[in-house]
Design a protein around this motif. Structure first.
Motif, PDB file in Angstrom:
ATOM      1  N   TYR A 322      28.957   4.632 -47.490  1.00 13.82           N
ATOM      2  CA  TYR A 322      28.661   4.887 -46.086  1.00 13.82           C
ATOM      3  C   TYR A 322      27.623   3.907 -45.542  1.00 13.82           C
ATOM      4  CZ  TYR A 322      31.385   9.173 -46.419  1.00 13.82           C
ATOM      5  OH  TYR A 322      32.400  10.068 -46.595  1.00 13.82           O
ATOM      6  N   PHE A 323      26.638   3.574 -46.350  1.00  9.42           N
ATOM      7  CA  PHE A 323      25.628   2.620 -45.901  1.00  9.42           C
ATOM      8  C   PHE A 323      26.141   1.180 -45.955  1.00  9.42           C
ATOM      9  CE2 PHE A 323      22.812   6.220 -46.553  1.00  9.42           C
ATOM     10  CZ  PHE A 323      21.937   6.097 -45.476  1.00  9.42           C
ATOM     11  N   ALA A 324      27.302   0.968 -46.564  1.00  8.36           N
ATOM     12  CA  ALA A 324      27.908  -0.369 -46.581  1.00  8.36           C
ATOM     13  C   ALA A 324      28.700  -0.645 -45.313  1.00  8.36           C
ATOM     14  CB  ALA A 324      28.818  -0.520 -47.801  1.00  8.36           C
ATOM     15  N   GLN A 325      28.773   0.338 -44.429  1.00 10.34           N
ATOM     16  CA  GLN A 325      29.485   0.163 -43.165  1.00 10.34           C
ATOM     17  C   GLN A 325      28.486  -0.118 -42.041  1.00 10.34           C
ATOM     18  OE1 GLN A 325      31.726   4.066 -43.432  1.00 10.34           O
ATOM     19  NE2 GLN A 325      33.399   2.727 -42.770  1.00 10.34           N
ATOM     20  N   PRO A 326      28.492  -1.307 -41.467  1.00  4.17           N
ATOM     21  CA  PRO A 326      27.634  -1.532 -40.300  1.00  4.17           C
ATOM     22  C   PRO A 326      28.075  -0.639 -39.153  1.00  4.17           C
ATOM     23  CG  PRO A 326      29.154  -3.373 -40.622  1.00  4.17           C
ATOM     24  CD  PRO A 326      29.295  -2.480 -41.814  1.00  4.17           C
ATOM     25  N   VAL A 327      27.145  -0.215 -38.344  1.00  5.34           N
ATOM     26  CA  VAL A 327      27.401   0.739 -37.261  1.00  5.34           C
ATOM     27  C   VAL A 327      27.605  -0.018 -35.957  1.00  5.34           C
ATOM     28  CG1 VAL A 327      26.484   2.691 -35.958  1.00  5.34           C
ATOM     29  CG2 VAL A 327      26.066   2.518 -38.430  1.00  5.34           C
ATOM     30  N   LEU A 466      31.495  -6.611 -42.588  1.00  5.82           N
ATOM     31  CA  LEU A 466      31.656  -6.636 -41.135  1.00  5.82           C
ATOM     32  C   LEU A 466      33.056  -6.223 -40.705  1.00  5.82           C
ATOM     33  CD1 LEU A 466      30.301  -7.299 -38.435  1.00  5.82           C
ATOM     34  CD2 LEU A 466      30.927  -9.694 -38.785  1.00  5.82           C
ATOM     35  N   LYS A 467      34.012  -6.333 -41.593  1.00  8.49           N
ATOM     36  CA  LYS A 467      35.399  -5.960 -41.299  1.00  8.49           C
ATOM     37  C   LYS A 467      35.586  -4.450 -41.294  1.00  8.49           C
ATOM     38  CE  LYS A 467      39.891  -6.979 -40.881  1.00  8.49           C
ATOM     39  NZ  LYS A 467      40.434  -7.722 -39.719  1.00  8.49           N
ATOM     40  N   GLU A 468      34.676  -3.727 -41.937  1.00 13.53           N
ATOM     41  CA  GLU A 468      34.832  -2.281 -42.114  1.00 13.53           C
ATOM     42  C   GLU A 468      33.667  -1.525 -41.479  1.00 13.53           C
ATOM     43  OE1 GLU A 468      37.405  -0.878 -43.484  1.00 13.53           O
ATOM     44  OE2 GLU A 468      38.402  -2.618 -44.344  1.00 13.53           O
ATOM     45  N   PRO A 469      33.478  -1.605 -40.160  1.00 13.50           N
ATOM     46  CA  PRO A 469      32.333  -0.932 -39.537  1.00 13.50           C
ATOM     47  C   PRO A 469      32.595   0.550 -39.304  1.00 13.50           C
ATOM     48  CG  PRO A 469      33.599  -2.041 -37.856  1.00 13.50           C
ATOM     49  CD  PRO A 469      34.272  -2.356 -39.173  1.00 13.50           C
TER      50      PRO A 469
END
Length: 519
Positions: A322-327, A466-469
Motif C-alpha cells: 500500500y505504501f508502494a503506491q503513490p497517491v 508511478l504506473k500503479e498509483p
C-alpha cells in the motif's frame, strides 16, 4: 473553445452496454493487497463496441445499450449516455468527473452531483468493460482530452498560449506530436499556421479526422498522419512543435521522450516548442489523515481467522504494498511543511537519454514542528512564446487539473522541528511499462546549536511505482492552520518564480535543479 469543439462536432461511441451505480448500490469491501500485475493508472477507446455488466439500481435489467457522446455545451464539456429516441440515461460533467481503470479492459467513470430534491451531494458511477485493451486506451484518451478542453487549466491554457502568440504560428509549419483528438492542431490552424501535421499512433486518429473534417475552413491546412513520431516521415521541417506530452508527475507515460525525438527529427534549428520546458516541484508534507488511511488498509490482513483462514502471513507484504503506491489526489497546500524546490526539464535542449533516469537531490528547511509523512509533488510547464509567456500549473491550491498532484507516502514518518534540515533524494528510473520506478529517501539532521557537528538522526525510504498509483477520490480536507507559519510564507508567487527561472542560465544538458518555492 466552442468554435472548435461544439455540440455539433462531437465524438460518439455507439452500442455500449453500461451499468449505472447510484449511491445506494455501492458496497464496501475489504481492500485486496496491491498487485503489480494490475494497472490502476488510466490508460487512454476507439470507434468500436464496448460492453459493461454489473449490478445497477437504476436499471431493471442492470444493463443499458446506449450511445456515449462527448460534447461541448458552452463552457462545459459533457459525457452523455443516450438510449432509444436519444433519451439521456445519465450524463457527466467532465469538469467534476474522473475515470479509473479497474483492469486493462474495464473502467469506471465517477462524478459528484447535487440532488436539489434531497439537498445533498452524492457520487455516482458508470462501469464499462471493453472488448480489447486498445478500445479502453482510446476511450481514456478521448475522456482526458475532452476533459482538458473544458477548463482554463488544460486546453484553455494551450489555446491562450497559441492565440496570444500568433506571430510564432502565422505562415509557419507546425507538427502536433501525439495529436489525440486533434484539438491542438485546430488551435494552431486558427492561429494562422501555413500547414499542420497531426501525428497520432493510436486509433484516436479516426476521431482526429472526424473532428478536423467538421471544421472545413481549417481542415484544408491540416494533414493527419497515423504512426509513431519515431517512424513517420514528413515532407518538410517544422517551425513549431506543439504537444501535450505531460503525464502524472510530468514524466508518467514517457511521452516526453517522443516529444524530444520529434524535436530532433522534425524541428528546424531555430524552431519553438509548445510547451518549452517543465518543472517538477517537491516539498515535504504532513497529513495524518492520509497516513492512517493507507496504514489501515492493511488491517484486513491482520485477521487470523477469516472464515478459518489465517491472513496474517500477508500483512507485511500488504502494508508494504500500500505504501508502494503513490497517491494521486488534490490536497490542501497548507499541508506542506517547508518551501518547495523544483527540478527543471528543458525540452528544447535535453537529450532523450536524460529521461531514462532522473536524479533529484532534496534539501528543505522545516517551517514548523510536525511529523513529515512523505514528499508532495506537482508540475508546471512553460509556453515560451515570442509575445506572451504562459504557464500551466498543477500546483495545490490552483484550479484542479486532471493531473491532480502526487504524494509519496513513507511507511515510517520523520519527526522535525522548525528550522531543522530535511535532505534526501528522489530517483526516477524508467521501465518498460511506460512509467517510472520511484526511489525516495528522506533524512533529518541535527538542528540548533552545534548542529554542524551532528549527523543524520532519522532516515526513511520507500520504493514506489508511478504506473500503479492510488487514485484517491476524496476532496482536500479543510485543515485548520494552527502553526505559526502562514501558507504564503511557504510558497512564493508563481510570477516571482517564473521571473527567477527565466533569468537564470539553463545548462547545456537542459536539466537543472533549483531551490525555491513552488507556485
Amino acid at each position: 473553445m466552442a468554435s472548435v469543439v461544439d455540440a455539433e462536432r462531437r465524438f460518439e461511441f455507439p452500442n455500449i452496454l453500461i451499468s449505472v451505480h447510484s449511491p445506494s448500490s455501492s458496497a464496501s469491501c475489504p481492500p485486496p493487497p496491491p498487485s503489480s500485475s494490475s494497472s490502476s493508472s488510466p490508460p487512454s477507446f476507439s470507434p468500436s463496441t464496448a460492453s459493461a455488466s454489473s449490478s445497477s439500481s437504476s436499471s431493471p435489467s442492470g444493463k443499458s445499450e446506449v450511445v456515449a457522446r462527448f460534447s461541448a455545451d458552452g463552457d462545459a464539456i459533457r459525457l452523455r449516455f443516450h438510449q432509444g429516441n436519444d433519451d439521456v440515461v445519465v450524463e457527466f460533467d467532465l469538469g467534476s468527473s474522473q475515470i479509473l481503470a479497474l483492469s486493462p479492459t474495464e473502467s469506471i467513470c465517477i462524478d459528484n452531483f447535487h440532488s436539489n430534491k434531497l439537498k445533498r451531494s452524492y457520487s455516482r458511477a458508470v462501469t464499462m468493460t471493453f472488448r480489447t485493451e486498445e478500445e479502453s486506451q482510446s476511450f481514456h484518451q478521448a475522456f482526458e482530452q475532452w476533459k482538458c478542453a473544458g477548463g482554463e487549466s488544460g486546453a484553455g491554457t494551450y489555446y491562450a498560449a497559441v492565440i496570444e502568440n500568433r506571430v510564432d504560428f502565422q505562415d509557419r509549419i507546425v507538427v502536433d506530436v501525439g495529436a489525440g483528438s486533434g484539438i491542438l492542431s485546430l488551435f494552431a490552424a486558427q492561429a494562422g499556421a501555413k500547414h499542420v501535421y497531426a501525428i497520432e499512433a493510436s486509433d484516436m486518429v479516426d476521431y482526429a479526422r472526424q473532428l478536423i473534417s467538421g471544421n472545413p475552413l481549417l481542415e484544408q491546412r491540416i494533414t493527419v498522419v497515423k504512426g509513431k513520431v519515431e517512424e513517420v516521415e514528413l515532407p518538410e521541417k517544422a517551425d513549431i512543435l506543439i504537444s501535450e506530452p505531460m503525464g502524472t508527475l510530468l514524466v508518467n507515460e514517457r511521452m516526453l521522450e517522443s516529444y524530444v525525438i520529434a524535436r530532433d527529427r522534425f524541428l528546424t534549428s531555430d524552431g519553438k516548442m509548445f510547451p518549452t520546458l517543465g518543472r517538477i516541484h517537491m516539498a515535504p508534507f504532513s497529513d495524518e489523515y492520509l497516513y492512517v488511511e493507507i496504514a489501515n488498509k492493511a488491517l484486513f490482513w491482520q485477521q487470523n481467522n477469516y472464515y478459518g483462514v489465517d491472513l496474517t502471513p500477508l500483512y507485511g507484504s500488504a502494508f508494504k504494498g500500500y505504501f508502494a503506491q503513490p497517491v494521486v489526489d488534490a490536497f490542501d497546500p497548507r499541508l506542506l511543511v517547508a518551501p518547495a524546490v523544483f527540478h527543471t526539464l528543458d525540452f528544447s535542449r535535453m537529450k532523450e537519454e536524460d529521461l531514462y533516469e532522473i536524479d533529484i537531490p532534496l534539501h528543505f528547511v522545516a517551517s514548523v514542528g510536525t511529523r513529515v509523512h512523505g514528499l508532495a509533488c506537482w508540475f508546471d510547464v512553460l509556453f515560451d512564446g515570442s509575445s506572451v509567456q504562459r504557464w500551466l500549473t498543477t500546483a495545490p491550491g490552483a484550479p484542479t487539473t486532471h493531473w491532480y498532484q502526487l504524494r509519496c507516502v513513507l511507511s515510517q514518518p520523520l519527526y522535525v522541528m522548525a528550522g531543522q534540515e530535511i535532505t534526501g533524494q528522489l530517483h526516477l528510473v524508467a521501465h518498460n511499462a511506460q512509467s517510472y520506478t520511484m526511489h525516495l529517501t528522506m533524512t533529518t539532521k541535527m538542528w540548533g546549536a552545534g548542529a554542524e557537528q551532528g549527523g543524520v538522526i532519522q532516515m526513511s525510504s520507500g520504493k514506489m511505482d508511478l504506473k500503479e498509483p492510488y487514485y484517491r477520490m476524496s476532496q482536500p480536507q479543510p485543515y485548520a492552520w494552527v502553526q505559526d507559519q502562514q501558507p504564503h510564507q511557504l510558497m512564493q508567487s508563481q510570477c516571482e518564480q517564473e521571473t527567477a527561472l527565466l533569468s537564470q542560465d539553463v545548462s547545456s544538458s537542459g536539466v537543472i535543479s533549483t531551490q525555491g518555492s513552488g507556485p
